[in-house]
Design a protein around this motif. Structure first.
Motif, PDB file in Angstrom:
ATOM      1  N   HIS A  88       1.014  -1.099   0.035  1.00 22.54           N
ATOM      2  CA  HIS A  88      -0.005   0.247   0.317  1.00 22.54           C
ATOM      3  C   HIS A  88       1.025   1.292  -0.349  1.00 22.54           C
ATOM      4  O   HIS A  88       1.871   1.025   0.702  1.00 22.54           O
ATOM      5  CB  HIS A  88      -0.873  -0.126   1.184  1.00 22.54           C
ATOM      6  CG  HIS A  88      -1.714  -1.477   1.741  1.00 22.54           C
ATOM      7  ND1 HIS A  88      -3.043  -1.384   1.242  1.00 22.54           N
ATOM      8  CD2 HIS A  88      -1.474  -2.381   2.083  1.00 22.54           C
ATOM      9  CE1 HIS A  88      -3.609  -2.601   1.432  1.00 22.54           C
ATOM     10  NE2 HIS A  88      -2.776  -3.006   2.102  1.00 22.54           N
ATOM     11  N   ARG A  89       0.307   2.673  -0.473  1.00 20.34           N
ATOM     12  CA  ARG A  89       0.765   3.258  -1.098  1.00 20.34           C
ATOM     13  C   ARG A  89      -0.426   4.525  -0.354  1.00 20.34           C
ATOM     14  O   ARG A  89      -1.312   4.608  -1.280  1.00 20.34           O
ATOM     15  CB  ARG A  89       1.707   3.949  -2.002  1.00 20.34           C
ATOM     16  CG  ARG A  89       3.227   3.305  -2.417  1.00 20.34           C
ATOM     17  CD  ARG A  89       4.232   3.032  -3.609  1.00 20.34           C
ATOM     18  NE  ARG A  89       5.624   2.204  -3.521  1.00 20.34           N
ATOM     19  CZ  ARG A  89       6.035   2.564  -3.142  1.00 20.34           C
ATOM     20  NH1 ARG A  89       6.181   3.399  -1.817  1.00 20.34           N
ATOM     21  NH2 ARG A  89       6.868   1.209  -2.904  1.00 20.34           N
ATOM     22  N   GLN A  90       0.454   5.680   0.430  1.00 23.38           N
ATOM     23  CA  GLN A  90      -0.722   6.246   0.567  1.00 23.38           C
ATOM     24  C   GLN A  90       0.516   8.265   0.632  1.00 23.38           C
ATOM     25  O   GLN A  90       1.216   8.146   1.268  1.00 23.38           O
ATOM     26  CB  GLN A  90      -1.005   6.717   2.392  1.00 23.38           C
ATOM     27  CG  GLN A  90      -1.940   7.887   2.011  1.00 23.38           C
ATOM     28  CD  GLN A  90      -2.557   8.036   1.728  1.00 23.38           C
ATOM     29  OE1 GLN A  90      -3.581   7.209   0.996  1.00 23.38           O
ATOM     30  NE2 GLN A  90      -3.544   9.453   1.641  1.00 23.38           N
ATOM     31  N   PRO A  91      -0.027   9.243  -0.689  1.00 19.03           N
ATOM     32  CA  PRO A  91       0.608  10.141  -0.473  1.00 19.03           C
ATOM     33  C   PRO A  91       0.096  11.535   0.629  1.00 19.03           C
ATOM     34  O   PRO A  91      -0.716  11.377   1.562  1.00 19.03           O
ATOM     35  CB  PRO A  91      -0.053  10.869  -2.036  1.00 19.03           C
ATOM     36  CG  PRO A  91      -0.841   9.993  -1.728  1.00 19.03           C
ATOM     37  CD  PRO A  91      -0.932   8.488  -1.485  1.00 19.03           C
ATOM     38  N   ALA A  92       1.601  11.854   0.755  1.00 25.59           N
ATOM     39  CA  ALA A  92       1.390  13.041   2.077  1.00 25.59           C
ATOM     40  C   ALA A  92      -0.098  14.268   1.823  1.00 25.59           C
ATOM     41  O   ALA A  92       0.307  13.743   0.440  1.00 25.59           O
ATOM     42  CB  ALA A  92       2.546  13.760   2.733  1.00 25.59           C
ATOM     43  N   VAL A  93       0.174  14.749   2.640  1.00 24.38           N
ATOM     44  CA  VAL A  93      -1.081  15.755   2.580  1.00 24.38           C
ATOM     45  C   VAL A  93      -0.070  17.051   1.338  1.00 24.38           C
ATOM     46  O   VAL A  93       0.889  17.203   2.370  1.00 24.38           O
ATOM     47  CB  VAL A  93      -1.850  16.602   3.366  1.00 24.38           C
ATOM     48  CG1 VAL A  93      -2.541  17.799   3.029  1.00 24.38           C
ATOM     49  CG2 VAL A  93      -3.200  15.130   3.757  1.00 24.38           C
ATOM     50  N   PRO A  94      -0.342  17.642   0.346  1.00 20.29           N
ATOM     51  CA  PRO A  94       0.555  18.148  -0.047  1.00 20.29           C
ATOM     52  C   PRO A  94       0.290  19.577   0.957  1.00 20.29           C
ATOM     53  O   PRO A  94      -1.283  20.199   0.570  1.00 20.29           O
ATOM     54  CB  PRO A  94       0.149  18.485  -1.484  1.00 20.29           C
ATOM     55  CG  PRO A  94      -1.515  18.082  -1.182  1.00 20.29           C
ATOM     56  CD  PRO A  94      -1.489  17.507  -0.094  1.00 20.29           C
ATOM     57  N   GLY A  95       1.242  20.670   0.832  1.00 12.42           N
ATOM     58  CA  GLY A  95       0.932  22.234   1.044  1.00 12.42           C
ATOM     59  C   GLY A  95       0.784  22.008   2.435  1.00 12.42           C
ATOM     60  O   GLY A  95       0.157  23.153   2.960  1.00 12.42           O
ATOM     61  N   VAL A  96       1.473  21.474   3.445  1.00  4.97           N
ATOM     62  CA  VAL A  96       1.454  21.576   4.704  1.00  4.97           C
ATOM     63  C   VAL A  96       3.307  22.020   5.453  1.00  4.97           C
ATOM     64  O   VAL A  96       3.706  21.314   5.430  1.00  4.97           O
ATOM     65  CB  VAL A  96       0.513  20.145   5.591  1.00  4.97           C
ATOM     66  CG1 VAL A  96       0.664  20.703   7.068  1.00  4.97           C
ATOM     67  CG2 VAL A  96      -0.673  20.097   5.081  1.00  4.97           C
ATOM     68  N   ARG A  97       2.697  23.672   6.075  1.00  2.35           N
ATOM     69  CA  ARG A  97       3.848  23.914   6.378  1.00  2.35           C
ATOM     70  C   ARG A  97       3.799  24.306   7.968  1.00  2.35           C
ATOM     71  O   ARG A  97       2.930  24.386   8.280  1.00  2.35           O
ATOM     72  CB  ARG A  97       4.270  24.970   6.244  1.00  2.35           C
ATOM     73  CG  ARG A  97       5.152  25.011   4.478  1.00  2.35           C
ATOM     74  CD  ARG A  97       4.652  26.130   4.350  1.00  2.35           C
ATOM     75  NE  ARG A  97       6.038  26.633   4.987  1.00  2.35           N
ATOM     76  CZ  ARG A  97       7.461  26.688   4.734  1.00  2.35           C
ATOM     77  NH1 ARG A  97       7.849  25.588   3.477  1.00  2.35           N
ATOM     78  NH2 ARG A  97       8.677  27.362   4.914  1.00  2.35           N
ATOM     79  N   GLY A  98       4.558  23.586   8.908  1.00  5.87           N
ATOM     80  CA  GLY A  98       3.916  24.430  10.757  1.00  5.87           C
ATOM     81  C   GLY A  98       5.540  23.754  11.040  1.00  5.87           C
ATOM     82  O   GLY A  98       6.094  23.110  10.849  1.00  5.87           O
ATOM     83  N   ASN A  99       4.764  22.835  12.422  1.00  8.21           N
ATOM     84  CA  ASN A  99       5.752  22.190  13.544  1.00  8.21           C
ATOM     85  C   ASN A  99       5.680  21.067  12.965  1.00  8.21           C
ATOM     86  O   ASN A  99       4.051  20.369  13.157  1.00  8.21           O
ATOM     87  CB  ASN A  99       5.389  22.968  15.061  1.00  8.21           C
ATOM     88  CG  ASN A  99       5.740  21.893  15.807  1.00  8.21           C
ATOM     89  OD1 ASN A  99       7.572  21.240  16.284  1.00  8.21           O
ATOM     90  ND2 ASN A  99       5.728  22.074  17.436  1.00  8.21           N
TER      91      ASN A  99
END
Length: 316
Positions: free
Chosen positions: A233-244
């Motif tokens: 199984h492969r799952q992409p990360a949510v794009p465009g997330v910035r922070g800690n």
């Protein structure tokens, strides 16, 4: 619903310093300080609670810092079971400036005696139940023998719980050897522990040792999983997330378990892991998410990689 028991073998008081800029060798003024009960497992419990999952925090605590953690957990309404430990519970410090990756200073903690490990295993056997989960999350005190972790995992499995181990190094190998249903290292941890050069080889090595499924977090590259039957199984990360990003992996573990606890399949669990982990990046401190962030974050994923809506997990 059967409860989720989360064991934090090496808890800490987590201190976060907010600074304008991290600079080595200089006096840096701190603009904000946050103190909270910490350790990867306590981060997982806090996020599970936000997701409406019944979870119990189990941990060894000692000294003044241990008493502060216990009192703070009670005040937060978290169901906490404490096993007394000698010495003072450790402290960790994160320095964040919003520009670069946080700098972490983590004390090692004190070794736990055999009696404390026996009490932890007894507590796991008492608290776990069929259909529930045992999550073993975080680092281990110095000198922890593999058989200590094996006893804890065995107690959970004998009670009918599914066991998820989110740890690294020798503890990761010990969890696989003990037959944990899921081991969840990050990419570097998986390859380092198994002394392999590729992620596929690392996952295969952990399965060969006895793990049921290997779930690997890969930061901006998302998550992957390899099951004992060869399913991938492969799952992409949510794009465009910035922070800690501190604690994002712990939140991902909580999202994965919350979905599995709701009866959803592994692939859907990975989708939840991706979205809940992203929500943690937006939060100011580890172990915190805003459930209102989950739907818009899910919408950033490709249609086939989003968790199912309406949400199967309470949003409160």
């Amino acid at each position: 619903m059967a409860r989720v028991v989360v064991l934090t073998p090496n808890p800490a008081v987590d201190v976060t310093y907010e600074v304008a800029e991290q600079r080595i060798g200089e006096t840096v003024r701190v603009s904000g300080v946050t103190r909270r009960p910490g350790g990867k497992g306590l981060n997982v419990v806090a996020v599970l609670r936000r997701l409406g999952v019944p979870a119990v925090a189990l941990q060894p605590l000692g000294g003044a810092t241990g008493r502060w953690i216990e009192e703070s957990l009670r005040e937060a309404g978290i169901d906490a079971v404490v096993v007394p430990a000698p010495g003072d519970t450790r402290t960790t410090v994160a320095v964040v400036d919003g520009r670069t990756h946080p700098t972490l200073y983590a004390e090692p903690g004190d070794a736990l005696p055999e009696t404390t490990w026996r009490e932890l295993a007894d507590a796991v056997a008492r608290l776990c139940e069929p259909g529930g989960f045992l999550i073993v999350s975080g680092s281990f005190p110095p000198g922890t023998a593999p058989e200590r972790l094996a006893a804890v995992i065995g107690a959970g499995r004998n009670a009918g719980a599914r066991v998820i181990a989110d740890t690294s190094g020798d503890a990761l190998l010990a969890a696989a050897d003990a037959g944990a249903d899921i081991v969840k290292p990050n990419e570097a941890e998986a390859m380092e522990a198994t002394a392999t050069g590729t992620l596929d080889a690392a996952a295969a090595a952990l399965l060969d040792r006895g793990a049921g499924t290997v779930v690997v977090s890969r930061g901006a590259d998302g998550l992957g999983a390899l099951e004992a039957d060869g399913s991938r199984h492969r799952q992409p990360a949510v794009p465009g997330v910035r922070g800690n990003p501190t604690g994002a992996g712990d939140a991902a573990t909580a999202g994965l378990v919350a979905a599995l606890h709701s009866g959803l399949p592994l692939a859907e669990g990975l989708r939840w892991a991706s979205v809940v982990g992203a929500a943690a990046v937006l939060a100011p401190v580890a172990g915190s998410i805003n459930v209102a962030d989950l739907p818009p974050l899910a919408d950033r994923l490709p249609a086939g990689d989003r968790p199912a809506l309406p949400l199967p997990i309470p949003t409160r």
